[in-house]
Structure formats: structure tokens, C-alpha cells
Design an enzyme around this catalytic site. Structure first.
Site, PDB file in Angstrom:
ATOM      1  N   LYS A 183       0.404  -1.037   0.155  1.00 15.34           N
ATOM      2  CA  LYS A 183      -0.037   0.225   0.347  1.00 15.34           C
ATOM      3  C   LYS A 183       0.750   1.490  -0.261  1.00 15.34           C
ATOM      4  CE  LYS A 183      -3.853  -2.495  -0.308  1.00 15.34           C
ATOM      5  NZ  LYS A 183      -4.542  -2.956   0.558  1.00 15.34           N
TER       6      LYS A 183
HETATM    7  C1  LIG Z   1      -5.616  -4.315   0.909  1.00 16.90           C
HETATM    8  C2  LIG Z   1      -6.569  -4.068   1.356  1.00 16.90           C
HETATM    9  C3  LIG Z   1      -7.695  -3.623   2.416  1.00 16.90           C
HETATM   10  C4  LIG Z   1      -6.772  -5.007   3.702  1.00 16.90           C
HETATM   11  O1  LIG Z   1      -5.894  -4.533   3.784  1.00 16.90           O
HETATM   12  P1  LIG Z   1      -5.170  -4.842   5.840  1.00 16.90           P
HETATM   13  O2  LIG Z   1      -4.032  -3.944   5.874  1.00 16.90           O
HETATM   14  O3  LIG Z   1      -4.099  -6.142   4.737  1.00 16.90           O
HETATM   15  O4  LIG Z   1      -6.109  -5.892   6.180  1.00 16.90           O
HETATM   16  C5  LIG Z   1      -8.935  -4.270   2.497  1.00 16.90           C
HETATM   17  N1  LIG Z   1      -9.432  -3.686   1.295  1.00 16.90           N
HETATM   18  C6  LIG Z   1      -8.695  -3.197   0.466  1.00 16.90           C
HETATM   19  C7  LIG Z   1      -9.159  -2.225  -1.004  1.00 16.90           C
HETATM   20  C8  LIG Z   1      -7.497  -3.209   0.076  1.00 16.90           C
HETATM   21  O5  LIG Z   1      -7.140  -3.164  -1.377  1.00 16.90           O
END
Ligand SMILES: *Cc1c(COP(=O)(O)O)cnc(C)c1O
Length: 395
Positions: free
Chosen positions: A191
Site C-alpha cells: 500500500k
Molecule cells: C489491502 C486491502 C484491504 C486489506 O488491508 P489489510 O491492511 O491487508 O487488512 C482492504 N480493502 C482493500 C480494498 C484493500 O485493497
């Protein structure tokens, strides 16, 4: 399709790479030497800095993932069995699974093809007397039509899945600074702020914040850090609810503190790469990603292209072609209604979600991250043009 661009001596360009520098490494080492591995002073600092970044009196609650944060926000809203929560089908499974954690049912809605975001009119149609929350996802880092969603939701709380949306604005306001019940960010390794595993719940509702704080650490009335700081004896704590184990570690927060400092610089680099892709792909048989309206900021977490029917190759062959040329790509998303669990549990079919089903067959995400060099960007462009250009593309 062998070609010059496909020679195997070239370095593989991964789909995603975190931008971790010496500041992050030094901070993590400092934590290791300090003895605070779990939630401690670094987590407090990261929360304070994140709240200040969002502004407007927001509280920030650091958690172990966005999934944990979404779960906590819904729990704090009192979501329970028999309730319905509206979610997009075009998202990652975490958005919907947290609804099932609480025994409630997700109600899936289709996307708007002009943005890939959840359609406000589809949300309006999905509302029933049992609807208790709506979870919009800002796909790729392009803000949803929040005014449209708020109008559709009325008094139903909105919890934003902002896993892609840091930093991103809607009507000049940072996502996280809007009037939603809560907004949840992800700091997963791929991210825009990467700490490995981590997330942040942001809210201006103090009671919701307090509930999330408690429930992230076993329903205990104060966390370990406070316990060793306060005047009460260090051994004393009270359990006030059956909570979860969703606290952030100081090792993750050490990364987060420095990632947040360069969040705008990293975004600027991604925006620059996106603009170069836009120019290079203008005449190819693909649909380019939608942009924010003038004045608003796209986080450019993802650069999602869509293959047009007149392209020489289909989406799957395009992905194989990119891999042959040493470029990693990804698909965002396989809609939830196409996954066996969601399809079977809720009797879903492609016909119920014509826009998401059609989008799925054409989408490919290209590498877009601040660690990419100009040479990497040129190689991605060359690979795409090599596969899709030629007689038709150059017309
Ligand atoms: C990556 C992601 C998540 C989950 O994030 P985590 O921190 O890995 O739990 C939730 N929603 C979307 C749209 C994502 O891309």
C-alpha cells in the site's frame, strides 16, 4: 511473441515494492534496542502524527491491519446478526468478510464503469430496513462520489475502506476528513504507506474511537504502554468486553512514522509515473484510468488499464506478454461475486453485476510505485506498446 524487449537478461520489474529508506531502518533498530517491541511510544507518536495529517480534530487508532480496523469500526457501530451492510462487489474480500465476522450479511452492489467505484444509485436500490452501514472503497485511490453516497445512505453510517486512498481528496478534503462514521487505512506491504502489516481507524466520533481502542486490545481498559505509565499499579487492568488482538507493534509504527513524512513525495512520484503512462498509451486500444475531478488529488495507488475489444490480445494474454518481458502486473479485482464462497453463500451471479463482471474481464494493474526508476517506467511503457501497439495502435 519473442521480441527485443523480452530478452531475459533484463531485471524483473515487480508489480509492487515498498519505499523503505534508512530513516525507517534506523527507527526500527532504535525500537529493537529500546525493548519496546509491541504497542508503545512509537505507536502513540504515529497515531498523533496521523491524526494531525488528517486534521479536523480526527482521532487515529492504530491497528494490526485495515481488515482489523474495518472489523472494529463495524463492531463499534453495533453491527450484529440479521443486519445488512452494503459493500461493492469490485473490491478485496476483506471489505465484505468483516461483515461476516459479526454475523451480519454483506449486500453487494455494482460499480460505475466511469470510475470503477461503487455506484450511488446501486447503493440507493440496495437499502432495506435492515441496512446498518455502507462501506465504499476508493478504488485505486480515486475518491468515490461521497456526496452521492451520503445522499443515498441518508442516516445510515458510512465506513470508508480507504486502503487505497492515502493521500486522496474529495471536494478538496482529505479522505479521512469527511463526515463518515469512520475511515480505515491500510499499511500492508504493497500500500501507499507500507509497514508490513498495519492499519489506522480515523474518526471524529469519540465514543466510536474509545470502543475501537478498547476492542483492539482484549477489551482491556488501557493498553500496556499506559499501564506502565499511569499512577495505578502496573499489574492492574480491567476487562470490560470480549475484545480482539488488533494492536499495532512499535516496529510497524517505526516504519509508519517515516513513511507518513514522505507520503506526499511518494504520491507525487506515482502521479508523475501515471502521467507518463497516460501520454505513452494515449493511442493504444486500452481505456486509461479515470482521473480525479479538477482540484482533487488521486493517490495513484493503482494504475488500472482496461483492454478494449479492438486490442490485439485479450487481458490474460496481455498479462502473459508482460511477464515474458519481465514486468509484473496484477488484477484488481476479481469481483467478490465470482469467488466461490460469496457466490454460493449469497446465490450471486454475473448477471446481477453486469458492470463489475465486464470490467473484470478487461482490467490489468501496471506497476506504479515511488521506487521505480525512469528506466523502469520506460521498460513498462515499451512492453505495453510492444504488445498492444503496431499497425492498429499507431493509427
Ligand atoms: C489491502 C486491502 C484491504 C486489506 O488491508 P489489510 O491492511 O491487508 O487488512 C482492504 N480493502 C482493500 C480494498 C484493500 O485493497
Amino acid at each position: 511473441m519473442p521480441s527485443a524487449a523480452g530478452t531475459s537478461d533484463l531485471r524483473h520489474i515487480p508489480f509492487a515494492l515498498p519505499d523503505v529508506g534508512e530513516d525507517e531502518i534506523t527507527e526500527v533498530v532504535e525500537s529493537l534496542r529500546s525493548g519496546w517491541l509491541t504497542t508503545g511510544p512509537k505507536t502513540k507518536r504515529f497515531e498523533a502524527q496521523f491524526a494531525e495529517f488528517i486534521g479536523g480534530g480526527a482521532e487515529a487508532i492504530a491497528v494490526s491491519s485495515a481488515t482489523a480496523g474495518l472489523h472494529l469500526a463495524l463492531e463499534a457501530l453495533g453491527i450484529a446478526p440479521g443486519d445488512e451492510v452494503i459493500v461493492p462487489t469490485f473490491t478485496f474480500t476483506a471489505t465484505a468478510e468483516v461483515v461476516r465476522y459479526l454475523g451480519a450479511d454483506p449486500v453487494f452492489v455494482d460499480l460505475d464503469p466511469s470510475t470503477l467505484n461503487m455506484s450511488p444509485s446501486a447503493v440507493a436500490r440496495a437499502i432495506t430496513p435492515r441496512t446498518r452501514a455502507v462501506i465504499p472503497v476508493h478504488i485505486a485511490g480515486l475518491a468515490c462520489d461521497m456526496a452521492g453516497l451520503a445522499a443515498a445512505a441518508g442516516s445510515i453510517p458510512i465506513v470508508e475502506d480507504a486502503a487505497h486512498a492515502l493521500p486522496c481528496t474529495h471536494a478538496g478534503q482529505l479522505i479521512g476528513g469527511l463526515a463518515s462514521a469512520a475511515t480505515v487505512f491500510s499499511f500492508y506491504a504493497t500500500k501507499t504507506v507500507a509497514v508490513g502489516e498495519g492499519g489506522m481507524v480515523v474518526t471524529r466520533d469519540h465514543r466510536l474511537a474509545e470502543r475501537c481502542r478498547r476492542m483492539r486490545l482484549h477489551g482491556i481498559d488501557r493498553d500496556a504502554f499506559d499501564r506502565y505509565r499511569s499512577d495505578r499499579p502496573a499489574w492492574f487492568y480491567e476487562v470490560v468486553a470480549p475484545g480482539y488482538k488488533y494492536n499495532m507493534t512499535d516496529l510497524a509504527a517505526s516504519l509508519g512514522i517515516h513513511q507518513l513524512r514522505k507520503v506526499r513525495a511518494m504520491q507525487a512520484r506515482r502521479a508523475e509515473i501515471g502521467a507518463r503512462y497516460d501520454r505513452a498509451f494515449r493511442d493504444l486500444p486500452i481505456e486509461l484510468p479515470p482521473h480525479s475531478v479538477a482540484g482533487d488529488e488521486h493517490s495513484w495507488h493503482l494504475y488500472i488499464i482496461r483492454m478494449r475489444p479492438d486490442a490485439r490480445v485479450d487481458r490474460d494474454a496481455f498479462i502473459t506478454g508482460m511477464a515474458d518481458r519481465g514486468v509484473g502486473t496484477s488484477v484488481h479485482f476479481i469481483p467478490l461475486h465470482m469467488h466461490p464462497y460469496w457466490r454460493d453463500a449469497y446465490a450471486l451471479s454475473d448477471e446481477l453485476f453486469p458492470n463489475a463482471s465486464a470490467a473484470y474481464r478487461t482490467v490489468v494493474s501496471l506497476p506504479i510505485y515511488s521506487k521505480m526508476t525512469d528506466a523502469d517506467v520506460c521498460r513498462v511503457i515499451a512492453a505495453v506498446v510492444d504488445i498492444l501497439g503496431g499497425e492498429r495502435g499507431s493509427a
